[in-house]
Design an enzyme around this catalytic site. Structure first.
Site, mmCIF file in Angstrom:
data_model
loop_
_atom_site.group_PDB
_atom_site.id
_atom_site.type_symbol
_atom_site.label_atom_id
_atom_site.label_comp_id
_atom_site.label_asym_id
_atom_site.label_seq_id
_atom_site.Cartn_x
_atom_site.Cartn_y
_atom_site.Cartn_z
ATOM 1 N N SER A 241 0.832 -1.208 0.000
ATOM 2 C CA SER A 241 0.000 0.000 0.000
ATOM 3 C C SER A 241 0.856 1.243 0.000
ATOM 4 C CB SER A 241 -0.851 0.059 1.269
ATOM 5 O OG SER A 241 -1.673 -1.046 1.370
ATOM 6 N N HIS B 283 -2.176 -3.412 -6.773
ATOM 7 C CA HIS B 283 -2.705 -3.026 -5.459
ATOM 8 C C HIS B 283 -4.219 -3.248 -5.371
ATOM 9 C CE1 HIS B 283 -3.513 0.326 -2.319
ATOM 10 N NE2 HIS B 283 -3.196 -0.801 -1.710
ATOM 11 N N GLU C 5 -5.149 -1.092 -8.520
ATOM 12 C CA GLU C 5 -4.203 -0.121 -9.081
ATOM 13 C C GLU C 5 -3.004 -0.887 -9.640
ATOM 14 O OE1 GLU C 5 -4.961 3.813 -6.278
ATOM 15 O OE2 GLU C 5 -3.550 2.335 -5.538
ATOM 16 N N ASN D 293 -4.921 6.290 -2.020
ATOM 17 C CA ASN D 293 -4.415 6.671 -0.703
ATOM 18 C C ASN D 293 -3.816 8.072 -0.678
ATOM 19 O OD1 ASN D 293 -5.286 4.492 0.765
ATOM 20 N ND2 ASN D 293 -3.449 3.272 0.371
HETATM 21 N N1 LIG Z 1 -5.336 -4.860 4.800
HETATM 22 C C1 LIG Z 1 -5.567 -3.945 3.869
HETATM 23 O O1 LIG Z 1 -6.571 -3.197 3.928
HETATM 24 C C2 LIG Z 1 -4.633 -3.811 2.709
HETATM 25 C C3 LIG Z 1 -5.118 -3.244 1.509
HETATM 26 C C4 LIG Z 1 -4.262 -3.170 0.404
HETATM 27 C C5 LIG Z 1 -2.955 -3.615 0.524
HETATM 28 N N2 LIG Z 1 -2.501 -4.142 1.707
HETATM 29 C C6 LIG Z 1 -1.110 -4.635 1.746
HETATM 30 O O2 LIG Z 1 -1.146 -6.038 1.583
HETATM 31 C C7 LIG Z 1 -0.077 -6.643 2.314
HETATM 32 C C8 LIG Z 1 -0.624 -7.663 3.307
HETATM 33 O O3 LIG Z 1 -1.549 -7.043 4.146
HETATM 34 P P1 LIG Z 1 -2.593 -7.883 5.018
HETATM 35 O O4 LIG Z 1 -3.563 -6.886 5.573
HETATM 36 O O5 LIG Z 1 -3.084 -9.053 4.260
HETATM 37 O O6 LIG Z 1 -1.646 -8.378 6.196
HETATM 38 P P2 LIG Z 1 -1.845 -9.638 7.173
HETATM 39 O O7 LIG Z 1 -1.072 -9.325 8.394
HETATM 40 O O8 LIG Z 1 -3.294 -9.998 7.283
HETATM 41 O O9 LIG Z 1 -1.126 -10.836 6.380
HETATM 42 C C9 LIG Z 1 0.237 -10.885 6.112
HETATM 43 C C10 LIG Z 1 0.663 -12.344 6.090
HETATM 44 O O10 LIG Z 1 1.998 -12.424 5.603
HETATM 45 C C11 LIG Z 1 2.665 -13.441 6.331
HETATM 46 N N3 LIG Z 1 4.094 -13.229 6.187
HETATM 47 C C12 LIG Z 1 4.864 -12.292 6.791
HETATM 48 N N4 LIG Z 1 6.126 -12.374 6.347
HETATM 49 C C13 LIG Z 1 6.166 -13.383 5.439
HETATM 50 C C14 LIG Z 1 7.172 -13.936 4.599
HETATM 51 N N5 LIG Z 1 8.435 -13.463 4.619
HETATM 52 N N6 LIG Z 1 6.843 -14.927 3.775
HETATM 53 C C15 LIG Z 1 5.582 -15.418 3.743
HETATM 54 N N7 LIG Z 1 4.589 -14.944 4.515
HETATM 55 C C16 LIG Z 1 4.869 -13.928 5.338
HETATM 56 C C17 LIG Z 1 2.132 -13.334 7.743
HETATM 57 O O11 LIG Z 1 2.300 -14.556 8.446
HETATM 58 C C18 LIG Z 1 0.662 -12.990 7.481
HETATM 59 O O12 LIG Z 1 -0.150 -14.145 7.461
HETATM 60 C C19 LIG Z 1 0.698 -5.482 2.940
HETATM 61 O O13 LIG Z 1 1.737 -5.117 2.079
HETATM 62 C C20 LIG Z 1 -0.363 -4.378 3.021
HETATM 63 O O14 LIG Z 1 0.208 -3.092 3.015
HETATM 64 C C21 LIG Z 1 -3.318 -4.263 2.785
#
Ligand SMILES: NC(=O)c1ccc[n+]([C@@H]2O[C@H](COP(=O)([O-])OP(=O)(O)OC[C@H]3O[C@@H](n4cnc5c(N)ncnc54)[C@H](O)[C@@H]3O)[C@@H](O)[C@H]2O)c1
Length: 393
Positions: free
Chosen positions: A124, A145, A157, A195
């Protein structure tokens, strides 16, 4: 390059990764979904099974299709051996938002997949150039994204970095379009489109609250009744979580070299400090505990109009400035805000409906009154007013 037969890898099986896996498998791809934490893999497997079954119950998926979608996903426990991704033509990373970890993962993935595979990040807030910067083939790396929840929100995106090959961005966009998503092309700049352009929705609301112009309930009421937004800014920030919303604001502010237009507020910082993160902790701007009181808005039409007028002027200015700075085309800015955050209208169209001269006038009044750069009108807004031109024609 990419097509229906492409095997799609998803690394990170959290909220975003499992949703993205569901989207790709739903579109007919074989999917490999992995996470470093086996509990997360288990949660994703159970969660997807339940979600897909509910889709059948609600008639949104044909009977039996839930099992078919589910059978296309291979769940991989642990990512020490990235060999499971060897056959993937596209890998989408959705791990924790940390540059060092993303860079390490991309470098490792690169040595496993074919030379023509595409590596995408769902980040993000991190620069795509920095994530691809650790790769030998940075031209195969880009941002894809999704918005939360990925199966529900239509917007994606597509964010090429300065190193991304144009055909990689074109092919990836075509593939995601085939998944029935609405794609927009964004430049690798802080906050991409949504964002960045959405910042004043939160920032100006907090500013008006800080100045005592109105209380939170009145500002929320104004934005919903006059603006037609589904949620007011304070309700929405409480829903998103102040930890998440504050981090995005801060990262855009830092990424924009501390441009005052994006300055985070002390008020939100204090909510984070206190652990009042919103709905998830039972307390944010509002009190969600049982017995917590709900403030009543002052239903004053004139005040509501003032609140809306000030916020919409800031939002339209931000949307026009995103076009000036070539973050995206006018069409994509409109699509991003209506499909990514459910705004009732595209901001440029909204500004033109109100009158860009009126928007400019409101900004100039605030700029003069406060003397803060935060309220400076975009050069493109001035130009459009001077030339009587539309960005959407
Ligand atoms: N939550 C949102 O609203 C949102 C929206 C758009 C983008 N994002 C982006 O998406 C990504 C994930 O966000 P999320 O909300 O799903 O997070 P989350 O915490 O729900 O999930 C992340 C997962 O990644 C795993 N993980 C961490 N390091 C790892 C590695 N080295 N190898 C494999 N797995 C690993 C963790 O165990 C976890 O299960 C981030 O970059 C975030 O910025 C989030």
């Amino acid at each position: 390059m990419l097509g229906r037969d492409t095997v799609v890898g998803v690394v990170g099986a959290g909220a975003m990764g499992s949703g993205i896996a569901q989207v790709a498998a739903g579109a007919g791809h074989r999917v490999v979904l992995a996470d470093a934490d086996s509990a997360a893999v288990m949660r994703a497997r159970d969660g997807l099974t339940k979600t897909l079954a509910r889709e059948v119950e609600k008639g949104r998926l044909p009977v039996g299709e839930d099992a078919a979608v589910r059978s296309r996903i291979t769940f991989v426990d642990g990512v020490n051996d990235l060999g499971a991704f060897a056959a993937c033509g596209l890998v989408i990373e959705a791990i924790v938002e940390r540059l060092d970890m993303k860079r390490a993962l991309f470098a490792a993935l690169e040595s496993v997949v074919d030379a023509d595979a595409v590596l995408a990040t769902n980040t993000s807030s991190l620069p795509i150039a920095a994530i691809g910067g650790g790769c030998r083939r940075a031209e195969r790396v880009l941002g894809v994204h999704f918005f939360n929840p990925a199966p529900v929100m239509p917007l994606v995106e597509i964010v090429p970095s300065l190193a991304t090959a144009p055909d990689v961005a074109t092919a990836t966009r075509a593939l995601v379009d085939a998944w029935k998503k609405t794609t927009v092309l964004a430049s690798d700049t802080p906050g991409f489109i949504v964002n960045r352009v959405a910042r004043p929705f939160y920032g100006e609301a907090i500013r008006m609250y800080e100045e005592g112009i109105a209380d939170i309930a009145t500002i929320d009421w104004a934005m919903k009744t006059v603006g037609g937004f589904r949620m007011g800014p304070f309700e929405l920030m409480d829903f998103i979580g102040h930890d998440v919303n504050f981090v995005v604001t801060r990262s855009v502010f830092e990424g924009m070299s501390f441009d005052p237009r994006y300055r985070p507020s002390v008020t939100q910082q204090r909510l984070v400090d206190a652990g009042w993160l919103g709905r998830k902790t039972g307390r944010g701007f509002y009190d969600y505990s049982s017995g917590g009181s709900t403030p009543t808005p002052m239903q004053d039409g004139l005040l509501a109009k003032l609140i809306f007028d000030r916020t919409i002027a800031m939002l339209v200015n931000e949307a026009v400035d995103a076009v000036l700075m070539r973050v995206a085309s006018p069409r994509d800015v409109e699509l991003a805000m209506t499909k990514g955050v459910n705004y009732p209208k595209g901001l440029i169209a909204w500004g033109e409906e109100i009158g860009l001269a009126t928007i400019l006038d409101r900004l100039e009044v605030m700029h003069a009154e406060y003397g803060e750069d935060r309220y400076r009108p975009s050069a493109l807004l001035r130009r459009l007013v001077r030339e009587g031109r539309s960005l959407l024609a």
